[in-house]
Design a protein around this motif. Structure first.
Motif, PDB file in Angstrom:
ATOM      1  N   VAL A  56       0.864  -1.180   0.000  1.00  0.00           N
ATOM      2  CA  VAL A  56       0.000   0.000   0.000  1.00  0.00           C
ATOM      3  C   VAL A  56       0.900   1.229   0.000  1.00  0.00           C
ATOM      4  O   VAL A  56       2.114   1.135   0.192  1.00  0.00           O
ATOM      5  CB  VAL A  56      -0.943   0.014   1.219  1.00  0.00           C
ATOM      6  N   ALA A  60      -1.158   5.040   3.641  1.00  0.00           N
ATOM      7  CA  ALA A  60      -1.950   3.877   4.062  1.00  0.00           C
ATOM      8  C   ALA A  60      -1.167   3.015   5.048  1.00  0.00           C
ATOM      9  O   ALA A  60      -1.728   2.517   6.032  1.00  0.00           O
ATOM     10  CB  ALA A  60      -2.378   3.057   2.852  1.00  0.00           C
ATOM     11  N   SER A  61       0.122   2.829   4.804  1.00  0.00           N
ATOM     12  CA  SER A  61       0.911   2.030   5.748  1.00  0.00           C
ATOM     13  C   SER A  61       1.005   2.723   7.097  1.00  0.00           C
ATOM     14  O   SER A  61       1.002   2.056   8.149  1.00  0.00           O
ATOM     15  CB  SER A  61       2.309   1.771   5.183  1.00  0.00           C
ATOM     16  N   TRP A  64      -2.336   1.975   8.881  1.00  0.00           N
ATOM     17  CA  TRP A  64      -2.425   0.625   9.417  1.00  0.00           C
ATOM     18  C   TRP A  64      -1.459   0.416  10.576  1.00  0.00           C
ATOM     19  O   TRP A  64      -1.754  -0.348  11.512  1.00  0.00           O
ATOM     20  CB  TRP A  64      -2.169  -0.399   8.319  1.00  0.00           C
ATOM     21  N   LEU A 219      -6.438   8.271   7.637  1.00  0.00           N
ATOM     22  CA  LEU A 219      -7.378   7.490   6.831  1.00  0.00           C
ATOM     23  C   LEU A 219      -7.909   8.272   5.632  1.00  0.00           C
ATOM     24  O   LEU A 219      -7.767   7.818   4.488  1.00  0.00           O
ATOM     25  CB  LEU A 219      -8.523   6.986   7.712  1.00  0.00           C
ATOM     26  N   LEU A 223      -6.956   7.784   1.511  1.00  0.00           N
ATOM     27  CA  LEU A 223      -7.995   7.518   0.518  1.00  0.00           C
ATOM     28  C   LEU A 223      -8.009   8.584  -0.573  1.00  0.00           C
ATOM     29  O   LEU A 223      -8.169   8.272  -1.761  1.00  0.00           O
ATOM     30  CB  LEU A 223      -9.364   7.442   1.197  1.00  0.00           C
ATOM     31  N   SER A 228      -6.142   4.037  -2.443  1.00  0.00           N
ATOM     32  CA  SER A 228      -6.196   2.618  -2.102  1.00  0.00           C
ATOM     33  C   SER A 228      -5.765   2.449  -0.654  1.00  0.00           C
ATOM     34  O   SER A 228      -4.836   3.129  -0.194  1.00  0.00           O
ATOM     35  CB  SER A 228      -5.279   1.799  -3.016  1.00  0.00           C
ATOM     36  N   LEU A 229      -6.446   1.565   0.044  1.00  0.00           N
ATOM     37  CA  LEU A 229      -6.161   1.380   1.461  1.00  0.00           C
ATOM     38  C   LEU A 229      -5.895  -0.075   1.820  1.00  0.00           C
ATOM     39  O   LEU A 229      -4.984  -0.373   2.590  1.00  0.00           O
ATOM     40  CB  LEU A 229      -7.332   1.902   2.301  1.00  0.00           C
ATOM     41  N   TRP A 230      -6.675  -0.998   1.244  1.00  0.00           N
ATOM     42  CA  TRP A 230      -6.600  -2.388   1.650  1.00  0.00           C
ATOM     43  C   TRP A 230      -5.415  -3.101   1.005  1.00  0.00           C
ATOM     44  O   TRP A 230      -5.241  -3.054  -0.202  1.00  0.00           O
ATOM     45  CB  TRP A 230      -7.891  -3.128   1.295  1.00  0.00           C
ATOM     46  N   PRO A 231      -4.592  -3.745   1.812  1.00  0.00           N
ATOM     47  CA  PRO A 231      -3.439  -4.475   1.266  1.00  0.00           C
ATOM     48  C   PRO A 231      -3.839  -5.867   0.788  1.00  0.00           C
ATOM     49  O   PRO A 231      -4.872  -6.416   1.194  1.00  0.00           O
ATOM     50  CB  PRO A 231      -2.502  -4.569   2.462  1.00  0.00           C
ATOM     51  N   HIS A 232      -3.020  -6.431  -0.071  1.00  0.00           N
ATOM     52  CA  HIS A 232      -3.176  -7.831  -0.443  1.00  0.00           C
ATOM     53  C   HIS A 232      -2.444  -8.740   0.546  1.00  0.00           C
ATOM     54  O   HIS A 232      -2.851  -9.884   0.749  1.00  0.00           O
ATOM     55  CB  HIS A 232      -2.642  -8.071  -1.860  1.00  0.00           C
ATOM     56  N   TRP A 234      -0.971  -8.768   4.479  1.00  0.00           N
ATOM     57  CA  TRP A 234      -1.021  -8.075   5.763  1.00  0.00           C
ATOM     58  C   TRP A 234       0.274  -8.218   6.566  1.00  0.00           C
ATOM     59  O   TRP A 234       0.489  -7.474   7.530  1.00  0.00           O
ATOM     60  CB  TRP A 234      -2.183  -8.615   6.601  1.00  0.00           C
TER      61      TRP A 234
END
Length: 311
Positions: A56, A60-61, A64, A219, A223, A228-232, A234
């Motif tokens: 990400v 974003a990192s 998280w 956050l 965005l 993009s926020l969600w990682p593939h 974790w």
């Protein structure tokens, strides 16, 4: 009268954690505390690698890193016995301001990590430990002594060496160094706000609320800017949150109250050394003589700025 020497003056990390954490650390055996200090610095130095590994963006990192650590902070706050209680408008303002500075710190630092050497990111991300004493001089209305003046000169020389070499190699690296410097300054503002709030609210509740505020700010920024926020995967983000926010800081808290400032300052050298080793071995980031000279000058400044005045 006890022959035990007076406890060391508070330094940067202790200013976050307050007297309660320092009192716990004072009971730690020096050998165990020193091992914890070294391990804590090693864990924190690995953090920038996880930022690069994350799939990400840097904002974003950063989100998280905070969001995944929030449950642990609230559990620690509850386990410490510190209560949140009623929070007035002034206290809300202080903790939200702390969160704003922390969000700016993480955002700038994570961007800088992607555009400079890992060793540079580790060094400039830690210059906040140099700027925070200036706040102490202002509050106490005192002037720096000769060792503090020498530290300022060394830090200026080290910064000039590192930034000058970065510009010679690549303008993009200079931008990364400046982002990391901005992160260090932002973290100084975060520390001042936290120091104001924790006297009334308590250490761990203040940190928990400030972390929530920082995550809430990062956050929408992630965005809007990165989209993009969600990682593939974790793994790197979980490791970043647990390592940097929980394990690394926890080990430092355990050790700092026992060890003198000189040892703590010298142990900070492990962060750029570990980061440089990772950068060299994985990314081929070789350190030249000016890089090493600048790094040592800043590290020496961080040691001297904590030197106890004579007399």
């Amino acid at each position: 009268m006890s022959d035990r020497p007076a406890p060391p003056e508070p330094i940067f990390e202790q200013e976050i954690l307050g007297r309660g954490a320092a009192a716990i650390a004072d009971n730690a055996p020096p050998g165990i505390a020193f091992a914890a200090l070294l391990l804590g610095n090693v864990v924190l130095a690995i953090g920038p690698w996880f930022v690069r590994m994350a799939d990400v963006g840097p904002l974003a990192s950063g989100f998280w890193r905070l969001a995944l650590a929030i449950p642990f902070l609230f559990l620690i706050a509850r386990g410490s016995g510190q209560r949140f209680g009623r929070i007035g408008p002034g206290l809300w303002a202080a903790t939200i301001l702390a969160g704003g500075f922390f969000a700016l710190d993480l955002g700038c630092w994570h961007i800088g990590i992607l555009h400079t050497k890992l060793a540079n990111a580790a060094l400039f991300g830690n210059v906040s430990t140099f700027f925070f004493p200036a706040y102490g001089f202002i509050v106490t209305r005192t002037l720096p002594g000769r060792w503090q003046v020498l530290a300022i000169a060394l830090a200026a020389m080290g910064t000039a060496l590192l930034l000058g070499r970065s510009y010679q190699l690549s303008p993009d690296r200079l931008a990364g160094d400046l982002f990391c410097l901005a992160a260090g300054l932002s973290y100084t503002g975060y520390m001042i706000a936290v120091d104001r709030a924790r006297a009334t609210l308590g250490t761990w509740p203040t940190l928990a609320i400030a972390t929530v505020a920082a995550a809430a700010l990062l956050l929408p920024a992630a965005l809007l800017i990165e989209g993009s926020l969600w990682p593939h995967h974790w793994g790197p983000l979980v490791a970043l949150a647990i390592g940097s926010q929980v394990v690394g800081q926890g080990l430092l808290v355990y050790a700092i109250g026992t060890l003198p400032p000189l040892i703590v300052g010298l142990a900070l050298l492990t962060q750029p050394l570990v980061a440089a080793a990772i950068g060299w071995g994985i990314y081929g980031e070789r350190l030249t003589a000016p890089d090493v000279a600048g790094a040592l000058a800043i590290a020496a400044a961080l040691v001297l700025v904590r030197r106890r005045p004579a007399g």
